[in-house]
Enzyme design. Structure first.
Site, mmCIF file in Angstrom:
data_model
loop_
_atom_site.group_PDB
_atom_site.id
_atom_site.type_symbol
_atom_site.label_atom_id
_atom_site.label_comp_id
_atom_site.label_asym_id
_atom_site.label_seq_id
_atom_site.Cartn_x
_atom_site.Cartn_y
_atom_site.Cartn_z
ATOM 1 N N SER A 6 1.206 -11.386 -0.769
ATOM 2 C CA SER A 6 -0.058 -11.752 -0.134
ATOM 3 C C SER A 6 0.094 -13.012 0.690
ATOM 4 C CB SER A 6 -1.091 -11.992 -1.240
ATOM 5 O OG SER A 6 -2.223 -12.624 -0.710
ATOM 6 N N TYR A 54 -3.595 -16.203 -9.201
ATOM 7 C CA TYR A 54 -3.234 -14.935 -8.552
ATOM 8 C C TYR A 54 -2.102 -15.161 -7.544
ATOM 9 C CZ TYR A 54 -3.478 -11.216 -5.039
ATOM 10 O OH TYR A 54 -3.151 -10.220 -4.146
ATOM 11 N N LYS A 57 2.090 -14.003 -7.347
ATOM 12 C CA LYS A 57 2.776 -13.351 -6.214
ATOM 13 C C LYS A 57 4.066 -14.089 -5.850
ATOM 14 C CE LYS A 57 -0.009 -9.912 -5.464
ATOM 15 N NZ LYS A 57 0.434 -8.555 -5.766
HETATM 16 P P1 NAD Z 1 -6.316 -2.044 -6.023
HETATM 17 O O1 NAD Z 1 -6.856 -2.750 -7.203
HETATM 18 O O2 NAD Z 1 -7.194 -1.111 -5.286
HETATM 19 O O3 NAD Z 1 -4.961 -1.284 -6.392
HETATM 20 C C1 NAD Z 1 -4.104 -1.719 -7.419
HETATM 21 C C2 NAD Z 1 -3.878 -0.536 -8.343
HETATM 22 O O4 NAD Z 1 -2.987 -0.918 -9.380
HETATM 23 C C3 NAD Z 1 -5.160 -0.039 -9.002
HETATM 24 O O5 NAD Z 1 -5.275 1.353 -8.788
HETATM 25 C C4 NAD Z 1 -4.974 -0.371 -10.483
HETATM 26 O O6 NAD Z 1 -5.590 0.591 -11.306
HETATM 27 C C5 NAD Z 1 -3.463 -0.375 -10.607
HETATM 28 N N1 NAD Z 1 -2.908 -1.228 -11.661
HETATM 29 C C6 NAD Z 1 -3.209 -2.511 -11.955
HETATM 30 N N2 NAD Z 1 -2.417 -2.951 -12.941
HETATM 31 C C7 NAD Z 1 -1.590 -1.927 -13.292
HETATM 32 C C8 NAD Z 1 -0.538 -1.760 -14.235
HETATM 33 N N3 NAD Z 1 -0.155 -2.745 -15.041
HETATM 34 N N4 NAD Z 1 0.081 -0.564 -14.294
HETATM 35 C C9 NAD Z 1 -0.270 0.457 -13.490
HETATM 36 N N5 NAD Z 1 -1.258 0.357 -12.579
HETATM 37 C C10 NAD Z 1 -1.903 -0.824 -12.471
HETATM 38 O O7 NAD Z 1 -5.761 -3.178 -5.022
HETATM 39 P P2 NAD Z 1 -5.235 -3.051 -3.541
HETATM 40 O O8 NAD Z 1 -6.169 -3.779 -2.645
HETATM 41 O O9 NAD Z 1 -4.861 -1.660 -3.233
HETATM 42 O O10 NAD Z 1 -3.933 -3.968 -3.665
HETATM 43 C C11 NAD Z 1 -2.656 -3.425 -3.905
HETATM 44 C C12 NAD Z 1 -1.671 -4.549 -4.015
HETATM 45 O O11 NAD Z 1 -1.720 -5.349 -2.845
HETATM 46 C C13 NAD Z 1 -1.937 -5.504 -5.187
HETATM 47 O O12 NAD Z 1 -0.709 -5.892 -5.739
HETATM 48 C C14 NAD Z 1 -2.612 -6.684 -4.518
HETATM 49 O O13 NAD Z 1 -2.397 -7.879 -5.222
HETATM 50 C C15 NAD Z 1 -1.925 -6.707 -3.171
HETATM 51 N N6 NAD Z 1 -2.744 -7.346 -2.123
HETATM 52 C C16 NAD Z 1 -4.004 -6.909 -1.895
HETATM 53 C C17 NAD Z 1 -4.789 -7.562 -0.943
HETATM 54 C C18 NAD Z 1 -6.216 -7.136 -0.693
HETATM 55 O O14 NAD Z 1 -7.003 -7.947 -0.184
HETATM 56 N N7 NAD Z 1 -6.608 -5.896 -0.989
HETATM 57 C C19 NAD Z 1 -4.267 -8.637 -0.193
HETATM 58 C C20 NAD Z 1 -2.960 -9.029 -0.446
HETATM 59 C C21 NAD Z 1 -2.196 -8.379 -1.417
HETATM 60 N N1 UFG Z 2 -16.736 -15.064 2.627
HETATM 61 C C1 UFG Z 2 -18.068 -15.377 2.777
HETATM 62 N N2 UFG Z 2 -18.951 -14.831 1.898
HETATM 63 C C2 UFG Z 2 -18.560 -13.999 0.892
HETATM 64 C C3 UFG Z 2 -17.181 -13.672 0.762
HETATM 65 C C4 UFG Z 2 -16.295 -14.234 1.657
HETATM 66 O O1 UFG Z 2 -18.465 -16.140 3.661
HETATM 67 O O2 UFG Z 2 -19.424 -13.563 0.113
HETATM 68 C C5 UFG Z 2 -15.774 -15.651 3.589
HETATM 69 C C6 UFG Z 2 -14.707 -16.530 2.943
HETATM 70 O O3 UFG Z 2 -15.186 -17.837 2.795
HETATM 71 C C7 UFG Z 2 -13.564 -16.399 3.970
HETATM 72 C C8 UFG Z 2 -13.737 -14.991 4.539
HETATM 73 O O4 UFG Z 2 -15.074 -14.610 4.234
HETATM 74 O O5 UFG Z 2 -13.768 -17.320 5.018
HETATM 75 C C9 UFG Z 2 -12.792 -13.977 3.908
HETATM 76 O O6 UFG Z 2 -12.937 -14.051 2.485
HETATM 77 P P1 UFG Z 2 -12.313 -12.939 1.510
HETATM 78 O O7 UFG Z 2 -12.723 -13.293 0.136
HETATM 79 O O8 UFG Z 2 -12.650 -11.591 2.012
HETATM 80 O O9 UFG Z 2 -10.749 -13.112 1.741
HETATM 81 P P2 UFG Z 2 -9.795 -14.356 1.530
HETATM 82 O O10 UFG Z 2 -9.164 -14.660 2.844
HETATM 83 O O11 UFG Z 2 -10.450 -15.456 0.832
HETATM 84 O O12 UFG Z 2 -8.705 -13.747 0.534
HETATM 85 C C10 UFG Z 2 -8.248 -12.393 0.667
HETATM 86 C C11 UFG Z 2 -7.944 -11.835 -0.714
HETATM 87 C C12 UFG Z 2 -6.776 -12.552 -1.296
HETATM 88 C C13 UFG Z 2 -5.614 -12.453 -0.344
HETATM 89 C C14 UFG Z 2 -6.001 -13.026 0.995
HETATM 90 C C15 UFG Z 2 -4.885 -12.914 1.979
HETATM 91 O O13 UFG Z 2 -9.067 -11.965 -1.568
HETATM 92 O O14 UFG Z 2 -6.413 -11.954 -2.496
HETATM 93 O O15 UFG Z 2 -7.138 -12.348 1.493
HETATM 94 O O16 UFG Z 2 -4.428 -11.612 2.041
HETATM 95 F F1 UFG Z 2 -4.572 -13.128 -0.837
#
Ligand code: NAD
Ligand code: UFG
Length: 343
Positions: free
Chosen positions: A124, A148, A152
């Site tokens: 991330s 979190y 990572k």
């Molecule tokens: P998500 O929660 O939709 O998908 C993660 C999946 O992993 C879920 O289906 C959950 O049931 C499964 N899971 C969790 N723990 C597990 C375990 N121990 N064994 C087997 N399955 C398990 O999340 P996503 O948005 O699809 O994210 C996927 C990956 O990308 C995650 O590792 C997350 O940290 C990373 N990521 C997501 C974002 C974002 O904003 N969505 C940003 C950066 C990184």
């Molecule tokens: N925001 C609001 N109101 C809300 C939620 C968010 O104003 O109710 C704003 C935040 O302050 C930020 C922007 O919207 O300025 C985006 O916020 P998000 O929570 O959607 O995303 P972040 O950038 O804070 O973080 C996300 C994921 C993290 C990931 C990161 C980079 O939550 O896990 O993007 O990939 F690591």
């Protein structure tokens, strides 16, 4: 190619699964469904018109992993499984270290025993922490400010050491920026189990009348309009980045990290404006205090991925908002099992 995808029932996993099936990979999905359901997996089968094996289970279950690796013999692992809420990780850090870090160590151990040498890990942009300069390139120092993010960067270090310990091992950490959007069929999209904290799902809730107003965190940031700016990326672009990563790992060893972003940041108010335009809805909002730990701007330098993975984001912010909204309209029917097609 035989691919094990952990977390394949989740938001990014299910979209990536479609890409894998489309290019003919043989896929096994391992997911404990802690933040997903089998609905998305059934929808993927419809979109891809292909079947795949699904096992409900935990990456920390060593016996289950041994069974999967002995029988399915994956040639590569896409490791997406993990918990992803920053707020939850602050309240309950041990569950994050336990699930994300221990699950990854377990997986690498079983991979080593079964001579599976390739892994793509979902990292991330949060690993960078406060910006020393922008855009973030992959050489920017890492200093995550919440548990979190620390899981990572720990996992990245563990995978890097795993590569150093065996010259045949190769791995990529993809540092995703802000994933949004849904599949253009409107058959799958983001459908988390709990209450959303991220901006786009909250905008959607306001648009759908499920929430009165969006709380905009802060209006005095040093950005074009004072609201936070982010590098939003369409989930389909993210999905295709995984295929590019697989291609790279076929010909390269060692550990590499790549940003996965568009290289463009837009503010909250700009995102709201585009969303209103493409959805024909009005997003009511109010300004509230800044959220603790938030950055003013997070934006990627995506050049390294362009150069080495030959990958570049192609979807626009309009595409992201349109696909998110179309999924929102179709989602209730899909979840109730009333339709299996687009609107
Ligand atoms: P998500 O929660 O939709 O998908 C993660 C999946 O992993 C879920 O289906 C959950 O049931 C499964 N899971 C969790 N723990 C597990 C375990 N121990 N064994 C087997 N399955 C398990 O999340 P996503 O948005 O699809 O994210 C996927 C990956 O990308 C995650 O590792 C997350 O940290 C990373 N990521 C997501 C974002 C974002 O904003 N969505 C940003 C950066 C990184
Ligand atoms: N925001 C609001 N109101 C809300 C939620 C968010 O104003 O109710 C704003 C935040 O302050 C930020 C922007 O919207 O300025 C985006 O916020 P998000 O929570 O959607 O995303 P972040 O950038 O804070 O973080 C996300 C994921 C993290 C990931 C990161 C980079 O939550 O896990 O993007 O990939 F690591």
């Amino acid at each position: 190619m035989r691919v094990l995808i952990t977390g394949g029932a989740g938001y990014i996993g299910s979209h990536t699964l479609i890409e894998l099936l489309a290019v003919g990979c043989e896929v096994l999905v391992l997911d404990d469904l802690s933040n997903s359901s089998t609905v998305a997996l059934n929808q993927v089968k419809l979109i891809a018109e292909r079947d795949f094996e699904f096992i409900k289970g935990d990456t920390r279950d060593a016996n289950l992993l041994v069974e999967i690796f002995s029988r399915f013999k994956p040639e590569i692992v896409l490791h997406l499984a993990g918990f992803k809420s920053v707020a939850e990780s602050v309240d309950n850090p041990l569950s994050y270290y336990g699930n994300n870090v221990s699950g990854s160590v377990q997986l690498l151990e079983v991979m080593s025993k079964h001579k599976c040498t390739k892994i793509v890990f979902s990292s991330s942009a949060t690993v960078y922490g406060a910006a020393k300069y922008l855009p973030y390139d992959e050489d920017h120092p890492t200093n995550p400010i919440n548990p979190y993010g620390r899981t990572k960067i720990m996992i990245e270090s563990i995978i890097s050491d795993w590569c150093k310990a065996n010259v045949n091992n190769s791995a990529i950490a993809l540092r995703y920026f802000n994933p949004v959007g849904a599949h253009s069929s409107s058959l799958i999209g983001e459908n988390p189990c709990g209450t959303p904290n991220n901006l786009m799902p909250l905008i959607v809730q306001v648009a759908a009348g499920e929430k009165d107003k969006l709380k905009v965190f802060g209006k005095n940031y040093n950005t074009r309009d004072g609201t936070g700016a982010r590098d939003y990326i369409h989930v389909l672009d993210l999905a295709s980045a995984h295929l590019s990563a697989i291609g790279y790992l076929k010909n390269n060893v060692g550990f590499s990290v790549f940003n996965v972003g568009t290289g463009r940041a837009i503010t909250i108010l700009e995102l709201i404006e585009v969303f209103e335009l493409v959805s024909g809805t009005k997003i009511e909002y109010e300004f509230v205090a800044e959220r603790h730990g938030d950055l003013a701007i997070a934006v990627s330098d995506p050049k390294k991925a362009e150069k080495f993975l030959r990958w570049k984001a192609k979807y626009t912010v309009e595409d992201m908002c349109r696909d998110t909204w179309n999924w929102q309209i179709n989602k209730p029917k899909i979840i109730k099992g009333l339709v299996s097609t687009a609107p």
